[in-house]
Structure formats: structure tokens, C-alpha cells
Design an enzyme around this catalytic site. Structure first.
Site, PDB file in Angstrom:
ATOM      1  N   GLY A   1       1.177  -7.778   0.442  1.00 14.85           N
ATOM      2  CA  GLY A   1       2.629  -8.041   0.672  1.00 14.85           C
ATOM      3  C   GLY A   1       3.029  -7.163   1.848  1.00 14.85           C
ATOM      4  O   GLY A   1       2.252  -7.016   2.909  1.00 14.85           O
ATOM      5  N   CYS A   2       4.104  -6.216   1.619  1.00 10.60           N
ATOM      6  CA  CYS A   2       4.639  -5.310   2.875  1.00 10.60           C
ATOM      7  C   CYS A   2       3.720  -4.464   3.321  1.00 10.60           C
ATOM      8  O   CYS A   2       3.949  -3.843   4.564  1.00 10.60           O
ATOM      9  CB  CYS A   2       6.202  -5.185   2.424  1.00 10.60           C
ATOM     10  SG  CYS A   2       7.325  -6.323   2.269  1.00 10.60           S
ATOM     11  N   ALA A   3       2.780  -3.906   2.563  1.00  4.56           N
ATOM     12  CA  ALA A   3       2.193  -2.963   2.793  1.00  4.56           C
ATOM     13  C   ALA A   3       0.786  -3.439   3.815  1.00  4.56           C
ATOM     14  O   ALA A   3       0.033  -2.454   4.247  1.00  4.56           O
ATOM     15  CB  ALA A   3       1.386  -2.282   1.518  1.00  4.56           C
TER      16      ALA A   3
ATOM     17  N   PHE B   1       5.366   0.302   1.932  1.00  8.15           N
ATOM     18  CA  PHE B   1       5.300   0.032   0.411  1.00  8.15           C
ATOM     19  C   PHE B   1       5.081  -1.386   0.334  1.00  8.15           C
ATOM     20  O   PHE B   1       5.623  -2.365   0.959  1.00  8.15           O
ATOM     21  CB  PHE B   1       6.684   0.332  -0.006  1.00  8.15           C
ATOM     22  CG  PHE B   1       7.009   1.620  -0.217  1.00  8.15           C
ATOM     23  CD1 PHE B   1       6.646   2.751  -0.988  1.00  8.15           C
ATOM     24  CD2 PHE B   1       7.993   2.121   0.956  1.00  8.15           C
ATOM     25  CE1 PHE B   1       6.773   4.006  -0.880  1.00  8.15           C
ATOM     26  CE2 PHE B   1       8.406   3.636   0.927  1.00  8.15           C
ATOM     27  CZ  PHE B   1       7.861   4.406   0.163  1.00  8.15           C
TER      28      PHE B   1
END
Length: 350
Positions: free
Chosen positions: A140-142, A335
């Protein structure tokens, strides 16, 4: 790990651009069957800190019915194009040819590609037939930080090798109109699409920066804070309202744990370079780390111009920081699902 040079960084965005006021008006029409939901949450469009975004399809596409096959077909077409553009730019910026690349790390979580994107794009890009491939899914965003850290770790373990890292996300494809979940409307107000690529490693190249180390912090019992649910029409976003307060409460301790691993004191970090997941998340980061309001100006700039593109977004911020002038020591953070904070320590090139 051994320090690894960051040789280049490049970004790419899809051709369709939509202003936030246009996105709000379109969403009002598309959510017409759920007027109460839209009326209750429409303020998220005004408070998201976004002026415009790039998306992979014309606005009319998002008002049509699409199932898994249609959505994933668009993912493949657009992700391959974005991968090729960002990768070619990064290789060229590193002063290399595609055949000089020894391995590819790819991070993408917004669609399914089997064979993976690197296998689909590599031959046309000119990568060698024996190039090593490491596709990553679920970050994901990480993924922008975790994926770059993975590429750097592989380059460090094989001195002299050159690794290409590419992250591509087409978040807008997951926009859903068939649900009463408030997270679906929030996603409509936040999501943009984009890609970024880096080349790391090499034999003696000075690079534009040096990757010193990386770390991750995962919190138990937080799987429901962020991620995707797999449903029949397509992916459904999981955004918990607890994300900003969680960041405020937990980030400082996580950063201290990472810095202890790096053997670096927080006072020796000159700039945080963070994934701007949303305006409230940026504010939460500043609050958690006792930064003056407005310190994360480039994060706000990227969010304003591109929206939340998931994994590539933090590398758009790093690109802006490099253009301004990289400070002596920078900590990249992002995150992602898990719930996870990924960190990477970056030094200015000598």
C-alpha cells in the site's frame, strides 16, 4: 547494510487531469442515489488539501459500471505505460542503459498482474533476459519507502549491482459508487494515480544521495486501519478515521525506535520526507514530532497537485526536495497497511 548510492529518481503521471471542484461536482452526480451520504461527507473535498489530480481514465469512465475484469484490464494497460515511462526516465537520469540493470523491484497494490509488471514491460524497455525480478504486493502507501529499501538492501548485498525500483499505483480505479461505506466517498476525494522509479547501487557512481539504512515498525491488532477488501465489483478501500489520531499518538516512539537502529539522534535529522496521505495525516505528523505547523510544505504541495497516489507519493515529495536542495540527512517515512510505518535514512551526496 552497506551504504548504497541513489543514482536517480523519476516520476510519471497519467494523462487525464481533474480539478477538485470538478471531482466534487461529478461525485455529487454519481452518488445521487446516496444523497444523504454525500451531503454528510462532501466537506472532505474542500478540506482534503487537493487542487487537482491525475487519473488513468477520462472522468466519464468512473460513472460507468465496472467489475473486476474491466477494472483490472485498465490497471494493466495504465500501469504498464506508467512503469515504462518512469523506469526509462530513471535509467536515463542515472546515465545508464536498460541492459545495465541487474535487478528490478516493483511495488504495486492496486491491481493484479501475473506475469508481473516487470515481466510485461521489461523486454520492451530493453532489460536483459536474465534480470532479477522482485515484485512486491500488499504494501500500500508504505510501498514507496519499503520498496526502495528492498532495492537498496539487494544492491548492498551484491556490491556493484544496479537495481531499478518502480512503484505504480492506480488508486482511482478502485473508486466505488455501489456502497454506503463512508470510506468510498473519502477515497473519491483523495485518490490520484502515478508512478515513480529509482536506480540504486552501482560500482563507484557518486549518485544524487546515499541510502544509509532502513527500518519498519508494525503495530499489532491494527489490520483494520488501512487496506483493501476484496469484493465482487473490485477492491474496496479501508480507511479508518483513527489514522490521524493513531499517528499523533504512536509516530514519535516509532521514529525513536528506527533512529536507535540507525544509531542516529533525532536532532541529527535535518528533514522529514513523508508520504502525504491526507491533510489531517500531515498535521498529525507535525503534531507527533513537535514540528512547527507548515513544516511539511513539500508534502502539502504534492498532495495539492497530485492527491494521494499511495506508494509513489512520497517519492514525488523526495523529487521536490531534491529540486530544492537535499539537506545533509533526511528520513523518509510512509504509513501503510499492517498498520506499518516504513523508514529510510538518506544522506546528501558528498
Amino acid at each position: 547494510m552497506r551504504p548504497v548510492p541513489l543514482l536517480s529518481l523519476a516520476t510519471a503521471a497519467p494523462p487525464h487531469r481533474i480539478a477538485q471542484d470538478e471531482a466534487k461536482a461529478l461525485s455529487r452526480d454519481l452518488f445521487s442515489g446516496r444523497k444523504a451520504l454525500f451531503d454528510r461527507l462532501q466537506g472532505v473535498f474542500d478540506n482534503a488539501g487537493i487542487d487537482q489530480r491525475n487519473i488513468v481514465a477520462p472522468a466519464s469512465w468512473y460513472g460507468e459500471d465496472h467489475g473486476w475484469q474491466s477494472r483490472n484490464a485498465l490497471y494493466l494497460d495504465s500501469a504498464e505505460a506508467l512503469f515504462a515511462e518512469a523506469a526509462a526516465k530513471a535509467i536515463d537520469a542515472a546515465g545508464l542503459q536498460p541492459g545495465d540493470i541487474d535487478g528490478v523491484v516493483t511495488a504495486s497494490t492496486t491491481g493484479i498482474a501475473t506475469p508481473s509488471l516487470d515481466a510485461r514491460v521489461g523486454p520492451g524497455l530493453g532489460l536483459r533476459s536474465n534480470v532479477r525480478r522482485v515484485p512486491l504486493f500488499g504494501l500500500g502507501c508504505a510501498g514507496g519507502v519499503s520498496g526502495l529499501a528492498t532495492a537498496a538492501g539487494l544492491a548492498s548485498a551484491d556490491p556493484g549491482s544496479r537495481w531499478l525500483f518502480v512503484t505504480v499505483e492506480t488508486c482511482s480505479i478502485s473508486i466505488r459508487l455501489d456502497t454506503d461505506d463512508p470510506a468510498a466517498l473519502v477515497a473519491t476525494a483523495l485518490f490520484g494515480d502515478g508512478a515513480a522509479a529509482c536506480v540504486v547501487g552501482g560500482a563507484g557512481e557518486p549518485g544524487i544521495a546515499t541510502i544509509r539504512d532502513s527500518a519498519e515498525q508494525q503495530w499489532p491488532d491494527t489490520l483494520g486501519i488501512m487496506g483493501w477488501r476484496v469484493e465482487d465489483p473490485g477492491l474496496a478501500v479501508v480507511f479508518d478515521r483513527a489514522i490521524p489520531p493513531f499517528v499523533t499518538a504512536e509516530l514519535a516512539a516509532a521514529i525513536e525506535t528506527m533512529l536507535a537502529k540507525f544509531e542516529v539522534e533525532r536532532g541529527h535529522i535535518d528533514r522529514l520526507c513523508s508520504h502525504p496521505g491526507g491533510a489531517k495525516v500531515i498535521e498529525a505528523i507535525e503534531t507527533a514530532l513537535e514540528l512547527a505547523p507548515g513544516t511539511l510544505d513539500l508534502e502539502r504541495q504534492v498532495l495539492r497537485e497530485h492527491g494521494n497516489m499511495s506508494a509513489p507519493t512520497v517519492l514525488f515529495v523526495l523529487e521536490a526536495l531534491l529540486a530544492r536542495g537535499l539537506p545533509p540527512r533526511t528520513l523518509l517515512t510512509a504509513f501503510g497497511p499492517g498498520f506499518t510505518c516504513a523508514g529510510l535514512l538518506l544522506d546528501r551526496a558528498a
